[in-house]
Write an enzyme that holds these catalytic residues in place. Structure first.
Site, PDB file in Angstrom:
ATOM      1  N   SER A 167       0.830  -1.204   0.000  1.00  0.00           N
ATOM      2  CA  SER A 167       0.000   0.000   0.000  1.00  0.00           C
ATOM      3  C   SER A 167       0.870   1.262   0.000  1.00  0.00           C
ATOM      4  O   SER A 167       1.640   1.456  -0.932  1.00  0.00           O
ATOM      5  CB  SER A 167      -0.965  -0.052   1.184  1.00  0.00           C
ATOM      6  OG  SER A 167      -1.988   0.885   0.992  1.00  0.00           O
TER       7      SER A 167
ATOM      8  N   ASP B 158      -9.513  -4.465  -5.230  1.00  0.00           N
ATOM      9  CA  ASP B 158      -9.001  -3.447  -4.300  1.00  0.00           C
ATOM     10  C   ASP B 158      -9.866  -2.192  -4.408  1.00  0.00           C
ATOM     11  O   ASP B 158      -9.961  -1.593  -5.478  1.00  0.00           O
ATOM     12  CB  ASP B 158      -7.536  -3.140  -4.658  1.00  0.00           C
ATOM     13  CG  ASP B 158      -6.814  -2.337  -3.587  1.00  0.00           C
ATOM     14  OD1 ASP B 158      -7.475  -1.586  -2.838  1.00  0.00           O
ATOM     15  OD2 ASP B 158      -5.570  -2.460  -3.515  1.00  0.00           O
TER      16      ASP B 158
ATOM     17  N   HIS C  65      -7.462  -5.220  -1.143  1.00  0.00           N
ATOM     18  CA  HIS C  65      -6.278  -4.404  -0.811  1.00  0.00           C
ATOM     19  C   HIS C  65      -5.371  -5.104   0.190  1.00  0.00           C
ATOM     20  O   HIS C  65      -4.165  -4.847   0.222  1.00  0.00           O
ATOM     21  CB  HIS C  65      -6.764  -3.074  -0.224  1.00  0.00           C
ATOM     22  CG  HIS C  65      -5.664  -2.100   0.056  1.00  0.00           C
ATOM     23  ND1 HIS C  65      -4.825  -1.617  -0.922  1.00  0.00           N
ATOM     24  CD2 HIS C  65      -5.256  -1.520   1.217  1.00  0.00           C
ATOM     25  CE1 HIS C  65      -3.954  -0.771  -0.383  1.00  0.00           C
ATOM     26  NE2 HIS C  65      -4.199  -0.703   0.914  1.00  0.00           N
TER      27      HIS C  65
END
Ligand code: 9J3
Ligand code: ZN
Length: 295
Positions: A166, A212, A244
């Site tokens: 991320s 995601d 995600h």
């Protein structure tokens, strides 16, 4: 040493003999010098099973790096092959995402180290640090790993890679942009406001997750991949049906392609090219895979 006509004639004569010997060997199939073995190759020849396995061939030890003992990042954990008789290993530092700690990506430590890498998972200085800061922290952690850590003699400082989840994946792109000497970069469901990465010269495997909703592939991993130079060794792996947070738990698809990417570009180990090229097709675990094969 003489450089007069006589020595020049002698050297030319010697060169002629060497050329003749080389030619004879090539024509007749006489064994000449064997192709140089890859000095960076570690571990046995891979199979699909070996790169999918929960552990590789190397036993792994680990050591904690306290936050108070370092500057430029928030401490971490070093996972390394226990052996000291297999030579040095490539180094990999891995950063977590926004609000997260190294525990969120800890599974990758032993998973990658057991294949023959010195791996450090890190905490960031604050859990809200933005991608550019996370990139700086990845590089500070690499410098710590190779220059000051207790594992420094086990790492080859010339063969380093970065990974992250991320915002840590966003930081992975930032680190590669800032340090083109890095051998490999793997952003995992990466998040960054900067969508364009034409500056990157490091071979990069972009891993996105099909479902995601935090860093959608449409506005993150896909433009990240597309904006990397078309001449770069790069790949885009999209995890079918994944969210995600797929990189936060053990994931065989992430592991097998990350191991292959690191082996191919940190260790220059051509035994792993078979898993990257030709690009794998779609499957129950892969919704899309793009690559600039051959590597
Ligand atoms: O590191 C991440 O999970 C970034 C995703 C995010 O929440 O960004 C919004 C600021
Ligand atoms: Zn940009």
């Amino acid at each position: 040493m003489s450089t007069g006509p006589r020595s020049r004639i002698l050297r030319l004569a010697l060169a002629a003999v060497l050329v003749a010997a080389g030619t004879a060997g090539a024509v007749t199939g006489i064994a000449g010098p064997a192709a140089a073995a890859n000095p960076f190759e570690r571990g046995p020849a891979p199979t699909n099973a070996s790169i999918e396995a929960s552990r590789g061939s190397f036993a792994v030890s680990q050591t904690t790096v306290s936050r108070a003992s370092v500057t430029g990042f928030g401490g971490g954990t070093i996972y390394y092959p226990t052996t000291t008789t297999a030579g040095t290993f490539g180094g990999v530092v891995i950063a977590p995402g926004f609000t997260a700690r190294q525990s969120s990506i800890a599974w990758l430590g032993p998973r990658l180290a057991s294949q023959g890498f010195v791996v450090m998972t890190i905490d960031t200085i604050t859990t809200s640090d933005q991608p550019a800061s996370r990139g700086d922290q990845l590089l500070a952690a690499l410098d710590y790993l190779t220059q000051r850590s207790s594992a420094r003699t086990r790492v080859d400082a010339g063969r380093l890679a970065v990974m992250g989840h991320s915002m840590g994946g966003g930081g992975t792109l930032e680190a590669a942009k800032d340090r083109p000497s890095l051998k490999a970069a793997i952003p995992l469901t990466a998040w960054n406001l900067d969508k364009t990465w034409p500056e990157i010269q490091t071979p990069t495997l972009v891993v996105g997750a099909q479902n995601d909703t935090i860093a959608s592939v449409r506005s993150h991993s896909q433009p990240f991949y597309s904006s990397l130079p078309s001449t770069l060794d790069k790949a885009y792996l999209e995890l079918r049906g994944a969210s995600h947070f797929a990189p936060n738990t053990s994931n065989t698809t992430i592991a097998k392609y990350s191991i292959s990417w690191l082996k191919r570009f940190v260790d220059e180990d051509a035994r792993y090219t078979q898993f990257l090229c030709p690009a794998p097709g779609t499957s129950t675990t892969i919704s899309q895979y793009l690559a600039t094969c051959p590597y």
